[in-house]
Design a protein around this motif. Structure first.
Motif, PDB file in Angstrom:
ATOM      1  N   PHE A   1      83.605 -48.095 -93.019  1.00 35.48           N
ATOM      2  CA  PHE A   1      82.923 -46.861 -92.428  1.00 35.48           C
ATOM      3  C   PHE A   1      81.856 -46.396 -93.753  1.00 35.48           C
ATOM      4  N   SER A   2      80.589 -46.220 -93.709  1.00 34.38           N
ATOM      5  CA  SER A   2      79.876 -45.724 -94.648  1.00 34.38           C
ATOM      6  C   SER A   2      80.227 -45.733 -95.968  1.00 34.38           C
ATOM      7  N   GLY A   3      80.688 -47.442 -96.169  1.00 38.16           N
ATOM      8  CA  GLY A   3      80.665 -47.767 -97.668  1.00 38.16           C
ATOM      9  C   GLY A   3      82.123 -47.890 -97.853  1.00 38.16           C
ATOM     10  N   ILE A   4      83.151 -47.088 -97.233  1.00 39.74           N
ATOM     11  CA  ILE A   4      84.686 -46.950 -97.409  1.00 39.74           C
ATOM     12  C   ILE A   4      85.370 -48.191 -96.884  1.00 39.74           C
ATOM     13  N   GLN A   5      85.905 -48.885 -97.438  1.00 39.31           N
ATOM     14  CA  GLN A   5      86.765 -49.903 -96.975  1.00 39.31           C
ATOM     15  C   GLN A   5      88.339 -49.533 -96.790  1.00 39.31           C
ATOM     16  N   MET A   6      88.962 -49.578 -95.785  1.00 41.78           N
ATOM     17  CA  MET A   6      90.391 -49.113 -95.615  1.00 41.78           C
ATOM     18  C   MET A   6      91.237 -50.266 -94.916  1.00 41.78           C
ATOM     19  N   VAL A   7      92.435 -50.478 -95.438  1.00 42.27           N
ATOM     20  CA  VAL A   7      93.253 -51.607 -94.766  1.00 42.27           C
ATOM     21  C   VAL A   7      94.490 -50.578 -94.530  1.00 42.27           C
ATOM     22  N   VAL A   8      94.923 -50.758 -93.117  1.00 45.51           N
ATOM     23  CA  VAL A   8      96.046 -49.945 -92.620  1.00 45.51           C
ATOM     24  C   VAL A   8      97.127 -51.002 -92.470  1.00 45.51           C
ATOM     25  N   ARG A   9      98.331 -50.981 -93.019  1.00 41.92           N
ATOM     26  CA  ARG A   9      99.327 -51.822 -92.478  1.00 41.92           C
ATOM     27  C   ARG A   9     100.353 -50.955 -91.976  1.00 41.92           C
ATOM     28  N   LYS A  10     100.795 -51.318 -90.768  1.00 38.55           N
ATOM     29  CA  LYS A  10     101.876 -50.495 -89.802  1.00 38.55           C
ATOM     30  C   LYS A  10     103.484 -51.076 -90.261  1.00 38.55           C
ATOM     31  N   GLU A  11     104.290 -50.194 -90.408  1.00 37.95           N
ATOM     32  CA  GLU A  11     105.650 -50.376 -90.604  1.00 37.95           C
ATOM     33  C   GLU A  11     106.597 -49.625 -89.735  1.00 37.95           C
ATOM     34  N   GLY A  12     107.058 -50.502 -88.638  1.00 39.44           N
ATOM     35  CA  GLY A  12     107.581 -49.626 -87.433  1.00 39.44           C
ATOM     36  C   GLY A  12     108.902 -48.800 -88.031  1.00 39.44           C
ATOM     37  N   GLY A  13     109.110 -47.641 -87.348  1.00 39.34           N
ATOM     38  CA  GLY A  13     110.177 -46.849 -87.525  1.00 39.34           C
ATOM     39  C   GLY A  13     110.530 -46.303 -85.993  1.00 39.34           C
TER      40      GLY A  13
END
Length: 245
Positions: free
Chosen positions: A144-156
């Protein structure tokens, strides 16, 4: 104390009054559930961030680690957000990461919700607009708006809070087709609408009629001249007609 000793006899094994053992058991019953709930591992979100030109400025107020309760986490340029990104084109509240509990599950799940009206947010190749949301999977690519974000979820197993770990990448995280490089609404190219069927048929017939008249035009002989007919040709430098698609 003497009266209690007379009322509650001593335990022959420990030598302590029975009332003291009962009080200890009651206290442990109230303390142990709290300790066990605090020791449950938190769900972790590993968030990688990248901006092509203004990374150090944009992410200057992003902590390396952020623990949050089970409420939504706001992302934007506002000072009241939990993840503040210093980029002028962002809204004060641009998007949110919202934890929830799925039916039949004992683990936290997350969804991303768009809170800005100015632009759309791309999540795993899907464009989302104002108030649209999508559940997040184990690995998610967001831009979004030039920002790149990668979200990796690690369950708890904890349902009371989660923790975010932020990483800053010097190289791009997402490679997309050029058609998806912009997420601004006003920059999305609109496809040209095809002509109405009636107008297209009329234009087609008109062009064919005009061409046939040009190709079959003859010069009539005057009285006394030989009866010789010649076709009139178009100039050679005229551009060829394009067939209609």
């Amino acid at each position: 104390m003497v009266l209690l000793d007379k009322i509650w006899p001593q335990d022959p094994q420990s030598g302590q009054p029975v009332w003291a053992q009962k009080a200890t058991e009651v206290c442990l019953c109230h303390i142990l559930p709290r300790v066990s709930s605090m020791e449950r591992p938190l769900t972790a979100l590993h968030v990688s961030l990248y901006h092509p030109t203004q990374g150090p400025v944009t992410f200057a107020k992003v902590p390396l680690q952020l623990q949050h309760d089970a409420s939504r986490m706001l992302v934007g340029r506002g000072q009241d957000t939990h993840l503040q990104l210093q980029l002028p084109q962002l809204s004060r509240h641009h998007l949110s990461l919202e934890p929830y509990l799925e039916k039949g599950s004992t683990l936290l799940a997350f969804c991303l919700k768009v809170l800005t009206r100015k632009s759309c947010v791309w999540v795993n190749g899907l464009p989302l607009r104002y108030l649209e949301q999508v559940p997040l999977s184990t690995v998610n690519r967001i831009s979004f708006s030039g920002i790149q974000m990668v979200v990796r979820k690690e369950g708890g197993t904890s349902l009371e809070a989660f923790v975010c770990y932020f990483h800053f990448s010097p190289s791009p995280l997402i490679y997309r087709p050029k058609a998806q490089e912009t997420d601004e609404w006003e920059n999305i190219v609109k496809k040209e609408t095809p002509p109405v069927l009636g107008e297209a048929t009329h234009d087609l017939l008109g062009s064919l009629h005009g061409s046939s008249q040009t190709q079959t035009a003859v010069s009539l002989p005057s009285p006394g001249e030989a009866t010789e007919t010649k076709l009139q040709r178009e100039p050679e430098d005229a551009a060829p007609r394009q067939p209609y698609c």
